[in-house]
Design a protein around this motif. Structure first.
Motif, PDB file in Angstrom:
ATOM      1  N   VAL A 146      33.109  -8.426  -9.372  1.00 19.82           N
ATOM      2  CA  VAL A 146      31.951  -8.444 -10.264  1.00 19.82           C
ATOM      3  C   VAL A 146      30.682  -8.261  -9.444  1.00 19.82           C
ATOM      4  CG1 VAL A 146      30.670  -9.823 -11.953  1.00 19.82           C
ATOM      5  CG2 VAL A 146      33.164 -10.017 -11.825  1.00 19.82           C
ATOM      6  N   VAL A 147      29.769  -7.444  -9.943  1.00 21.11           N
ATOM      7  CA  VAL A 147      28.432  -7.345  -9.367  1.00 21.11           C
ATOM      8  C   VAL A 147      27.480  -8.101 -10.286  1.00 21.11           C
ATOM      9  CG1 VAL A 147      26.568  -5.831  -8.606  1.00 21.11           C
ATOM     10  CG2 VAL A 147      28.947  -5.122  -8.307  1.00 21.11           C
ATOM     11  N   MET A 148      26.818  -9.109  -9.732  1.00 17.90           N
ATOM     12  CA  MET A 148      25.896  -9.923 -10.502  1.00 17.90           C
ATOM     13  C   MET A 148      24.581  -9.169 -10.732  1.00 17.90           C
ATOM     14  SD  MET A 148      27.521 -12.578 -11.306  1.00 17.90           S
ATOM     15  CE  MET A 148      28.894 -13.663 -10.857  1.00 17.90           C
ATOM     16  N   PRO A 149      23.768  -9.633 -11.685  1.00 16.00           N
ATOM     17  CA  PRO A 149      22.534  -8.908 -12.009  1.00 16.00           C
ATOM     18  C   PRO A 149      21.568  -8.742 -10.847  1.00 16.00           C
ATOM     19  CG  PRO A 149      23.069 -10.451 -13.760  1.00 16.00           C
ATOM     20  CD  PRO A 149      24.022 -10.738 -12.644  1.00 16.00           C
ATOM     21  N   PHE A 153      27.853  -9.288  -4.848  1.00 15.24           N
ATOM     22  CA  PHE A 153      29.236  -8.911  -5.129  1.00 15.24           C
ATOM     23  C   PHE A 153      30.123 -10.127  -4.942  1.00 15.24           C
ATOM     24  CE2 PHE A 153      33.430  -7.563  -3.688  1.00 15.24           C
ATOM     25  CZ  PHE A 153      33.770  -6.583  -4.612  1.00 15.24           C
ATOM     26  N   VAL A 154      30.937 -10.437  -5.979  1.00 20.77           N
ATOM     27  CA  VAL A 154      31.829 -11.588  -5.903  1.00 20.77           C
ATOM     28  C   VAL A 154      33.193 -11.195  -6.458  1.00 20.77           C
ATOM     29  CG1 VAL A 154      29.997 -13.315  -6.070  1.00 20.77           C
ATOM     30  CG2 VAL A 154      31.094 -12.482  -8.151  1.00 20.77           C
ATOM     31  N   GLU A 172      25.729 -13.206 -18.536  1.00 21.97           N
ATOM     32  CA  GLU A 172      25.134 -11.997 -19.089  1.00 21.97           C
ATOM     33  C   GLU A 172      24.656 -11.100 -17.951  1.00 21.97           C
ATOM     34  OE1 GLU A 172      24.824 -10.924 -22.262  1.00 21.97           O
ATOM     35  OE2 GLU A 172      26.073 -12.626 -22.846  1.00 21.97           O
ATOM     36  N   GLY A 173      24.898  -9.810 -18.087  1.00 23.09           N
ATOM     37  CA  GLY A 173      24.427  -8.862 -17.086  1.00 23.09           C
ATOM     38  C   GLY A 173      25.353  -8.656 -15.909  1.00 23.09           C
ATOM     39  N   ALA A 174      26.404  -9.468 -15.778  1.00 20.03           N
ATOM     40  CA  ALA A 174      27.377  -9.259 -14.710  1.00 20.03           C
ATOM     41  C   ALA A 174      28.231  -8.038 -15.042  1.00 20.03           C
ATOM     42  CB  ALA A 174      28.255 -10.491 -14.544  1.00 20.03           C
ATOM     43  N   VAL A 175      28.470  -7.189 -14.063  1.00 17.68           N
ATOM     44  CA  VAL A 175      29.210  -5.947 -14.278  1.00 17.68           C
ATOM     45  C   VAL A 175      30.574  -6.061 -13.602  1.00 17.68           C
ATOM     46  CG1 VAL A 175      29.202  -3.442 -14.015  1.00 17.68           C
ATOM     47  CG2 VAL A 175      27.026  -4.673 -14.255  1.00 17.68           C
ATOM     48  N   VAL A 176      31.638  -5.997 -14.384  1.00 16.09           N
ATOM     49  CA  VAL A 176      32.996  -6.014 -13.833  1.00 16.09           C
ATOM     50  C   VAL A 176      33.295  -4.614 -13.301  1.00 16.09           C
ATOM     51  CG1 VAL A 176      35.444  -6.351 -14.315  1.00 16.09           C
ATOM     52  CG2 VAL A 176      33.737  -7.808 -15.434  1.00 16.09           C
ATOM     53  N   VAL A 177      33.482  -4.495 -11.982  1.00 17.88           N
ATOM     54  CA  VAL A 177      33.683  -3.177 -11.370  1.00 17.88           C
ATOM     55  C   VAL A 177      35.140  -2.915 -11.007  1.00 17.88           C
ATOM     56  CG1 VAL A 177      31.329  -2.981 -10.518  1.00 17.88           C
ATOM     57  CG2 VAL A 177      33.060  -4.103  -9.090  1.00 17.88           C
ATOM     58  N   ALA A 178      35.975  -3.955 -10.984  1.00 18.44           N
ATOM     59  CA  ALA A 178      37.395  -3.774 -10.685  1.00 18.44           C
ATOM     60  C   ALA A 178      38.157  -5.014 -11.113  1.00 18.44           C
ATOM     61  CB  ALA A 178      37.618  -3.512  -9.195  1.00 18.44           C
ATOM     62  N   ALA A 179      39.464  -4.855 -11.307  1.00 12.91           N
ATOM     63  CA  ALA A 179      40.325  -5.983 -11.668  1.00 12.91           C
ATOM     64  C   ALA A 179      41.742  -5.692 -11.218  1.00 12.91           C
ATOM     65  CB  ALA A 179      40.291  -6.239 -13.174  1.00 12.91           C
ATOM     66  N   ARG A 180      42.484  -6.759 -10.990  1.00 15.04           N
ATOM     67  CA  ARG A 180      43.894  -6.635 -10.602  1.00 15.04           C
ATOM     68  C   ARG A 180      44.746  -7.378 -11.620  1.00 15.04           C
ATOM     69  NH1 ARG A 180      40.622  -5.839  -6.620  1.00 15.04           N
ATOM     70  NH2 ARG A 180      39.674  -7.871  -7.072  1.00 15.04           N
ATOM     71  N   PHE A 181      45.764  -6.655 -12.129  1.00 18.30           N
ATOM     72  CA  PHE A 181      46.666  -7.193 -13.140  1.00 18.30           C
ATOM     73  C   PHE A 181      48.075  -7.281 -12.574  1.00 18.30           C
ATOM     74  CE2 PHE A 181      43.449  -4.668 -15.510  1.00 18.30           C
ATOM     75  CZ  PHE A 181      42.819  -5.724 -16.150  1.00 18.30           C
TER      76      PHE A 181
END
Length: 292
Positions: A146-149, A153-154, A172-181
């Protein structure tokens, strides 16, 4: 924008980018070239401006007055899906549910077939704990980037999102840029059959070929939203150019000339009628954003 490689557009029309095809403009629309571009852009604005990520626009009403601040739209650089040998799917935040499930099928990874039925991107359904046909993201998510506003990067493990039904605690405003399933061993042909079953069920029961926004209201505990709407006599109800679908009553549709105010106003009328009929207050599942 010095040194940034993405595209920044002022007064960007959002109606073409959302399924309802209604709504106003974004003050600014930023389409980053890649992760570092996004981080640098958000670092520069420093959390001083409202930020709203936008995926496929499938579960969204953009109000007619437009969206203040910056709308972030992830492009091809974020639409990747990699299948690992440990049956983990590495997915970019801009990858669609159809792409994720299809790549999993091809790699013989079962467990994410339900994403074939989610009309959105990884970023959106990680944030909202998207689900379909008895499964949801909380069942398979390992963690997400996630990239915070403010550009920080976390990486957050699934437990930190505190998932409940169609909800997470992502700010609010945090952008999910990747995920692992996490998937499991499967047979491609059987996975494909399940995906086909899901696709056929959606086609048969939902108004997919209309301007709609997906499921409008959350299912109350022990109830189905569509059944409550139907029982309250709302099937086919109209307001301006908006209509309650006659095919599936938990869908609102734009019949051609609806405004976002028509759609949201019709939804509120439905909520009032359902409450009067059953005493149950339906909660919106569709996000409603922007200025009236």
């Amino acid at each position: 924008m010095d040194g940034l490689r993405g595209r920044l557009t002022a007064d960007a029309p959002l109606a073409p980018l959302v399924w309802f095809k209604t709504g106003g403009k974004a003050d600014w629309l930023f389409e980053p070239a890649d992760l570092e571009d996004l981080r640098e852009f958000l670092f520069r604005i420093g959390g001083r401006t409202p930020v709203m990520p936008l995926g496929l626009g499938s579960n969204l009403i953009v109000r007619d007055g437009g969206v203040p601040g910056v709308v972030i739209r992830l492009g091809k650089a974020f639409a990747t899906v990699e299948a690992r040998r440990d049956k983990v799917l590495e997915c970019g935040g801009g990858a669609s549910g159809i792409l994720v499930s299809s790549r999993a099928r091809d790699a013989g990874i079962a467990g994410v077939e339900f994403m074939r039925g989610i009309p959105g991107t990884v970023g959106g359904f990680v944030r909202m704990n998207g689900g379909a046909y008895g499964r949801e993201v909380a069942d398979v998510l390992i963690d997400c980037d996630v990239v915070m506003p403010d550009g920080e990067f976390v990486t957050l493990p699934a437990r930190d999102l505190e998932y409940t039904y169609r909800h997470s605690v992502l700010p609010e405003g945090a952008v999910v840029v990747a995920a692992r399933f996490q998937g499991r061993e499967g047979i491609p042909a059987e996975i494909g059959e399940e995906m086909d079953r899901i696709a056929a069920a959606r086609e048969a029961s939902q108004p997919l070929r209309t301007r709609t926004g997906g499921s409008t209201f959350k299912n109350p505990p022990g109830e189905k939203a569509w059944a409550l709407v139907d029982a309250a006599g709302c099937r086919g109800l109209t307001l301006g150019g908006a209509q309650v679908s006659e095919k599936h009553t938990n869908f609102l549709i734009n019949t051609g000339d609806a405004t976002s105010a028509d759609i949201e106003g019709l939804g509120e009328q439905v909520r009032e009628k359902v409450y009067a009929d059953s005493g149950i207050s339906l909660e919106w599942e569709i996000q409603r954003v922007g200025r009236p």
